[in-house]
Design an enzyme around this catalytic site. Structure first.
Site, short mmCIF file in Angstrom:
data_model
loop_
_atom_site.label_atom_id
_atom_site.label_comp_id
_atom_site.label_asym_id
_atom_site.label_seq_id
_atom_site.Cartn_x
_atom_site.Cartn_y
_atom_site.Cartn_z
N ILE A 17 1.06 -1.23 -0.54
CA ILE A 17 0.63 -0.27 0.19
C ILE A 17 0.83 1.48 0.04
O ILE A 17 0.35 2.14 -0.43
CB ILE A 17 -0.91 0.12 1.05
N ASP A 62 13.41 2.00 10.61
CA ASP A 62 12.11 0.99 11.05
C ASP A 62 11.11 1.98 11.82
O ASP A 62 12.25 2.81 12.96
CB ASP A 62 13.52 0.58 12.45
N ASN A 89 2.06 4.98 7.48
CA ASN A 89 1.95 3.32 6.64
C ASN A 89 1.62 2.59 7.33
O ASN A 89 1.07 1.55 7.50
CB ASN A 89 2.07 3.63 5.45
N SER A 143 -5.36 2.88 9.25
CA SER A 143 -5.95 2.24 10.07
C SER A 143 -6.36 1.22 9.16
O SER A 143 -5.62 0.53 8.84
CB SER A 143 -6.91 3.11 10.07
N TYR A 157 -3.30 -6.57 16.77
CA TYR A 157 -2.92 -5.58 15.50
C TYR A 157 -4.84 -5.31 15.45
O TYR A 157 -4.52 -4.04 15.62
CB TYR A 157 -2.77 -6.30 14.44
N LYS A 161 -5.26 -0.99 15.31
CA LYS A 161 -5.98 -0.18 14.52
C LYS A 161 -7.22 0.20 15.17
O LYS A 161 -7.43 1.56 15.20
CB LYS A 161 -6.66 -1.46 13.88
N ILE A 190 -6.23 -5.69 0.70
CA ILE A 190 -6.03 -5.47 -0.44
C ILE A 190 -4.48 -5.51 -0.93
O ILE A 190 -4.09 -6.41 0.24
CB ILE A 190 -5.87 -3.11 0.13
N THR A 192 -2.11 -7.01 -0.99
CA THR A 192 -0.30 -7.13 -0.78
C THR A 192 0.01 -8.39 -0.87
O THR A 192 -1.27 -9.29 -0.21
CB THR A 192 -0.79 -5.67 0.14
P1 NAP Z 1 3.21 -4.66 3.26
O1 NAP Z 1 3.01 -5.46 1.97
O2 NAP Z 1 3.20 -6.19 4.37
O3 NAP Z 1 4.26 -3.83 3.56
C1 NAP Z 1 4.66 -3.22 4.80
C2 NAP Z 1 5.59 -2.06 4.10
O4 NAP Z 1 5.80 -2.09 5.75
C3 NAP Z 1 6.85 -3.25 3.79
O5 NAP Z 1 7.41 -1.55 3.08
C4 NAP Z 1 7.68 -2.72 4.73
O6 NAP Z 1 8.91 -2.88 4.14
C5 NAP Z 1 6.46 -2.17 5.84
N1 NAP Z 1 7.33 -1.96 7.28
C6 NAP Z 1 7.22 -3.26 8.05
N2 NAP Z 1 7.63 -3.47 9.43
C7 NAP Z 1 8.32 -2.11 9.12
C8 NAP Z 1 8.60 -1.02 10.83
N3 NAP Z 1 9.19 -1.77 11.42
N4 NAP Z 1 9.06 -0.58 10.34
C9 NAP Z 1 9.14 0.80 8.99
N5 NAP Z 1 8.82 -0.49 7.90
C10 NAP Z 1 7.83 -1.42 8.04
O7 NAP Z 1 2.05 -4.44 4.24
P2 NAP Z 1 0.55 -2.95 3.82
O8 NAP Z 1 -0.50 -4.74 3.03
O9 NAP Z 1 1.33 -2.30 2.53
O10 NAP Z 1 0.19 -3.32 4.50
C11 NAP Z 1 0.65 -1.36 4.80
C12 NAP Z 1 -0.82 -1.03 6.33
O11 NAP Z 1 -1.92 -0.98 5.73
C13 NAP Z 1 0.03 -1.58 7.22
O12 NAP Z 1 -1.05 -0.12 8.23
C14 NAP Z 1 -1.53 -2.26 7.33
O13 NAP Z 1 -2.25 -2.87 8.70
C15 NAP Z 1 -2.75 -1.55 7.11
N6 NAP Z 1 -3.30 -1.94 5.72
C16 NAP Z 1 -3.06 -3.26 5.55
C17 NAP Z 1 -4.46 -3.90 4.37
C18 NAP Z 1 -4.59 -5.09 3.94
O14 NAP Z 1 -5.50 -5.73 3.38
N7 NAP Z 1 -2.69 -5.41 3.14
C19 NAP Z 1 -5.64 -3.40 4.90
C20 NAP Z 1 -5.80 -3.13 6.04
C21 NAP Z 1 -4.73 -1.99 6.59
P3 NAP Z 1 10.23 -3.63 5.18
O15 NAP Z 1 9.00 -5.04 5.84
O16 NAP Z 1 11.52 -3.66 4.67
O17 NAP Z 1 10.46 -3.11 6.54
#
Ligand code: NAP
Length: 276
Positions: A17, A62, A89, A143, A157, A161, A190, A192
């Site tokens: 995202i 981080d 994010n 969120s 988690y 949120k 989403i 990802t």
């Molecule tokens: P993702 O594909 O796992 O990507 C997570 C991103 O955050 C990566 O760039 C990762 O890079 C970074 N990250 C992880 N831990 C970190 C840390 N301690 N410090 C800095 N960066 C960190 O996840 P995503 O699905 O895009 O999710 C992004 C956000 O959207 C999250 O807050 C998640 O809760 C929210 N969200 C996602 C969904 C969904 O369905 N995907 C739904 C609702 C909300 P590194 O691992 O290299 O640090």
């Protein structure tokens, strides 16, 4: 272009995202700084964004480490001269699906330090920079539908949120007089890596999709378009809100009457989604 001349920091902006948001910001004329822990993923994200023709930089960050948050804000201001938009994010969930009775303080701290503490202080550092520069700005918190929907298999988690929703309101109130607009987006499922880990459980995928009126998962690009709206002046009277971009998932009580099962084609697409 809606964000010409603006500078944005996106934590966790190296994939998923966050990268989708960085791309849409770039397409609207902003310079973007993306943070994340893995230098390889960061370099890949930066190269992808630059291949689109915009100004982009990866800074290791981080969000569980306050010194890293300090550094990414300073680096953005130093490299591009200002900070206008901060997207908190970065977020993690608990792949172990531990029951409440068994969750340890270490598991709790690991998720809370990233999802809530990192967001709290990252937003504070970004706001201090914006106040110092004196031109206002926008903060967008990430969120989830789980700010609202109780998911006991992801208890920490879900708790984090829920906290994001309230943090967004108090930040908005605290920063209003400085011209800093704070809102959150609360996505449903989403496409990802994070979702792919959940989606590898086909039965769970079925449960989610059968309660999503639109009957599909969303895309990082759709999150990026919402982030552009929340970052630009089109949303200037929207304040302290959590916008649910979830295909209706957060309010559908019962399964879609017509829903049968996730199709083989959709399931395979989900399993094979490639990282950028
Ligand atoms: P993702 O594909 O796992 O990507 C997570 C991103 O955050 C990566 O760039 C990762 O890079 C970074 N990250 C992880 N831990 C970190 C840390 N301690 N410090 C800095 N960066 C960190 O996840 P995503 O699905 O895009 O999710 C992004 C956000 O959207 C999250 O807050 C998640 O809760 C929210 N969200 C996602 C969904 C969904 O369905 N995907 C739904 C609702 C909300 P590194 O691992 O290299 O640090």
């Amino acid at each position: 272009m809606k964000l010409s001349g603006k500078v944005a920091v996106i934590t966790g902006g190296t994939k998923g995202i966050g990268l989708g948001i960085a791309e849409e910001f770039l397409r609207e004329g902003a310079a973007v700084v993306i943070g994340g822990r893995s230098p390889e993923t960061g370099a890949r994200g930066e190269a992808y964004l630059r291949s689109l023709g915009g100004e982009a930089a990866y800074i290791p960050c981080d969000v569980a480490k306050l010194e890293d948050l300090d550094r990414i804000i300073a680096a953005a201001a130093e490299r591009f001269g200002r900070l206008d938009i901060y997207v908190a994010n970065a977020g993690i969930n608990d792949p172990q699906k531990t029951h409440y009775l068994d969750i340890t303080p270490e598991q709790y701290d690991r998720i809370m330090d990233v999802n809530l503490r990192g967001m709290f202080f990252g937003g504070q550092y970004a706001a201090r920079q914006m106040v110092k520069e004196g031109h206002g700005g926008a903060i967008i918190n990430m969120s989830s539908v789980n700010a609202y929907l109780a998911l006991d298999s992801q208890m920490v988690y879900t708790t984090s949120k829920g906290g994001v929703q309230q943090l967004t309101k108090v930040q908005a109130v605290a920063l209003a007089s400085h011209g800093i607009k704070v809102n959150a987006m609360a996505p449903g499922p989403i496409e990802t890596d994070l979702m792919r880990r959940v989606g590898s459980d086909r039965q769970l995928m079925d449960t989610i999709l059968s309660r999503t009126p639109l009957g599909r998962i969303g895309t990082p690009k759709e999150c990026g378009r919402l982030a552009v709206f929340l970052a630009c002046e089109d949303s200037d009277f929207i304040f302290g809100q959590s916008i649910y971009n979830d295909g209706g998932r957060s309010f559908q009580a019962f399964p879609n009457p017509g829903y049968k099962t996730v199709t083989d084609e959709d399931y395979e697409k989900l399993r094979q989604m490639q990282e950028l």
